[in-house]
Design an enzyme around this catalytic site. Structure first.
Site, PDB file in Angstrom:
ATOM      1  N   HIS A  64       0.844  -1.191   0.000  1.00 38.79           N
ATOM      2  CA  HIS A  64       0.000   0.000   0.000  1.00 38.79           C
ATOM      3  C   HIS A  64       0.879   1.240   0.000  1.00 38.79           C
ATOM      4  CE1 HIS A  64      -3.335   2.709   0.880  1.00 38.79           C
ATOM      5  NE2 HIS A  64      -2.529   3.287   1.746  1.00 38.79           N
TER       6      HIS A  64
ATOM      7  N   ASP B 109     -15.377   2.806   7.508  1.00 42.14           N
ATOM      8  CA  ASP B 109     -14.354   3.765   7.078  1.00 42.14           C
ATOM      9  C   ASP B 109     -14.919   4.743   6.063  1.00 42.14           C
ATOM     10  OD1 ASP B 109     -11.573   4.772   6.842  1.00 42.14           O
ATOM     11  OD2 ASP B 109     -11.819   4.049   4.795  1.00 42.14           O
TER      12      ASP B 109
ATOM     13  N   ARG C 110     -15.112  12.984   8.425  1.00 39.03           N
ATOM     14  CA  ARG C 110     -13.832  13.617   8.748  1.00 39.03           C
ATOM     15  C   ARG C 110     -13.491  14.693   7.732  1.00 39.03           C
ATOM     16  NH1 ARG C 110      -9.891   8.973   8.456  1.00 39.03           N
ATOM     17  NH2 ARG C 110      -8.337  10.607   8.793  1.00 39.03           N
TER      18      ARG C 110
ATOM     19  N   SER D 133      -7.783   3.950   9.265  1.00 37.06           N
ATOM     20  CA  SER D 133      -8.459   3.973   7.971  1.00 37.06           C
ATOM     21  C   SER D 133      -7.700   3.119   6.961  1.00 37.06           C
ATOM     22  CB  SER D 133      -8.575   5.412   7.469  1.00 37.06           C
ATOM     23  OG  SER D 133      -9.094   5.462   6.152  1.00 37.06           O
TER      24      SER D 133
ATOM     25  N   LYS E 101      -8.741  -1.285   5.866  1.00 42.94           N
ATOM     26  CA  LYS E 101      -8.981  -1.734   4.486  1.00 42.94           C
ATOM     27  C   LYS E 101      -7.972  -2.794   4.061  1.00 42.94           C
ATOM     28  CE  LYS E 101      -9.038   2.467   2.606  1.00 42.94           C
ATOM     29  NZ  LYS E 101      -9.191   3.503   3.648  1.00 42.94           N
TER      30      LYS E 101
END
Length: 432
Positions: free
Chosen positions: A82, A161, A168, A183, A187
């Site tokens: 990621h 999320d 947010r 967050s 995922k």
């Protein structure tokens, strides 16, 4: 238990327990707790923070708010990577097939670009007919058959999320490391991989602007992994200039193809080899990073990684003729050279400004509904530290819009020169 007590507890600096975190996540997702109450709690978290255990519990509650992908039907260690987002970041297009060419199973769910950072899915969809919408069964079967699949996130993955992030975004509570980390990690963990490498970008083109905050975010996410018994590593990498030379979807795919032929920009190749070396060890396909690096370098030069990319694109219905003949990718109607107004060593190529300029040229989205111009973007001709002569071409702007003086000015404002030579940019800042 009620939400007011939880808000007051966090407001006063106390730690929330698992039952309290589960309560507010489930209550908000079930529309039993109002937006304004969750907004107050989010602000309390921003101001008071969360400790390591709280952050892991929040991640776990969010992860369990929807479907969790079960990849147990895939043999071997499943790996994922990621990136926290950057400019010109086409690493996944190179790294995923490169890893698979060395025997690693890559079952990857990726996202789209929004704002100045690009998304892996958008780049893959620049390849005509590439299908990102595989069913879970198709996804698993493809990884078992060819070792790799890259798809969009399923709609029922971590719904908490999605709902919390939207709130947010409009309440000034985005900038909180526990909220950012939970967050991202909720995922990634719900996506089912066994080993995850986090590429945390730092610099003017990244979400984290300085090494200190990037280190805290990276360490927080690694700690979440430890708390939840997952193999997580993090690498902090430079984003003070775009990665490679190309920014924009078609342009980045073309550059990724060149890199898979062993002919890409050196910074992009080095990042892919360095991240890949760590992941090869995580996947137990190499005993150390030196051995892993040599394996991956060989697979770039002998083109086995490129052949795996062709196999991936073919499996997901993409037109592989574009990979073997990149000249087929659509070119923008307007391609404008930008000439340097100064002379000297390039001290700065501001990645954030390059990202915003690429967005204005049509290469990205300002809202989720915007259409992308796959041919738009920027191709740089220099990197930080290179010497530039006055009136030398420093970049080419690509767009199907009219390229205006304002666009050229944005380009100029992103470049800073100096008379003295500059040390080579350190690509890998820290490994955690």
């Amino acid at each position: 238990m009620n939400i007011i007590d939880i808000i007051e507890k966090k407001r006063d600096g106390y730690h929330l327990d698992e039952a309290e975190i589960d309560y507010f996540i489930k209550g908000y997702l079930g529309d039993e707790i109002a937006d304004y109450q969750i907004s107050a709690l989010l602000m309390a978290i921003v101001l008071q923070g969360m400790d390591e255990r709280e952050t892991a519990l929040l991640t776990k509650a969010m992860m369990n708010s929807g479907a969790i992908i079960d990849l147990s039907a895939i043999a071997g260690i499943k790996c994922d990577k990621h990136s926290t987002g950057g400019v010109g970041d086409k690493v996944s297009l190179v790294l995923a097939p490169l890893l698979t060419s060395a025997g690693v199973k890559v079952a990857k769910m990726s996202g789209r670009g929004l704002g100045h950072t690009g998304g892996t899915l958008d780049k893959l969809e620049a390849i005509p007919n590439f299908n990102i919408n595989l069913s879970t069964t198709e996804f698993i079967n493809q990884v078992n058959e060819i070792g790799i699949a890259i798809i969009g996130q399923t709609t029922n993955l971590v719904p908490a999320d999605k709902k919390l992030y939207a709130l947010r975004d409009v309440t000034g509570t985005v900038q909180s490391i526990p909220l950012i980390a939970s967050s991202i990690m909720s995922k990634k963990l719900a996506s089912g991989s066994d080993a995850i490498l986090l590429d945390v970008k730092v610099g003017d083109g990244a979400f984290m602007k300085d090494l200190h905050s990037a280190t805290i975010l990276a360490q927080t996410m690694v700690n979440i992994g430890k708390q939840l018994n997952k193999d997580i590593k993090a690498v902090i990498t430079d984003m003070n200039q775009p990665l490679g030379y190309s920014i924009g979807n078609n342009l980045e795919v073309i550059e990724a193809i060149a890199t898979l032929h062993g002919q890409g920009p050196k910074d992009l190749e080095e990042i892919c080899l360095s991240l890949g070396s760590l992941m090869l060890v995580q996947a137990q396909k190499a005993s150390n990073t030196k051995e892993a690096y040599d394996i991956l370098k060989t697979n770039l030069t002998n083109e086995s990684a490129f052949l795996k990319f062709i196999e991936l694109v073919a499996a997901q219905n993409g037109d592989t003729s574009y990979l073997t003949n990149p000249d087929k990718f659509a070119k923008a109607n307007n391609i404008k050279p930008i000439y340097s107004k100064n002379e000297g060593y390039l001290k700065e190529i501001n990645a954030l400004k390059m990202g915003h300029l690429s967005l204005e040229l049509g290469a990205g989205r300002k809202t989720k509904e915007d259409q992308i111009d796959y041919s738009a973007g920027i191709v740089l001709t220099k990197k930080i530290g290179n010497y530039v002569r006055k009136n030398e071409i420093i970049a080419y702007l690509h767009s199907n819009k009219t390229i205006t003086e304002a666009h050229c000015l944005m380009m100029d404002e992103g470049l800073i020169y100096q008379d003295e030579s500059i040390a080579q940019v350190e690509l890998i800042k820290k490994i955690i």
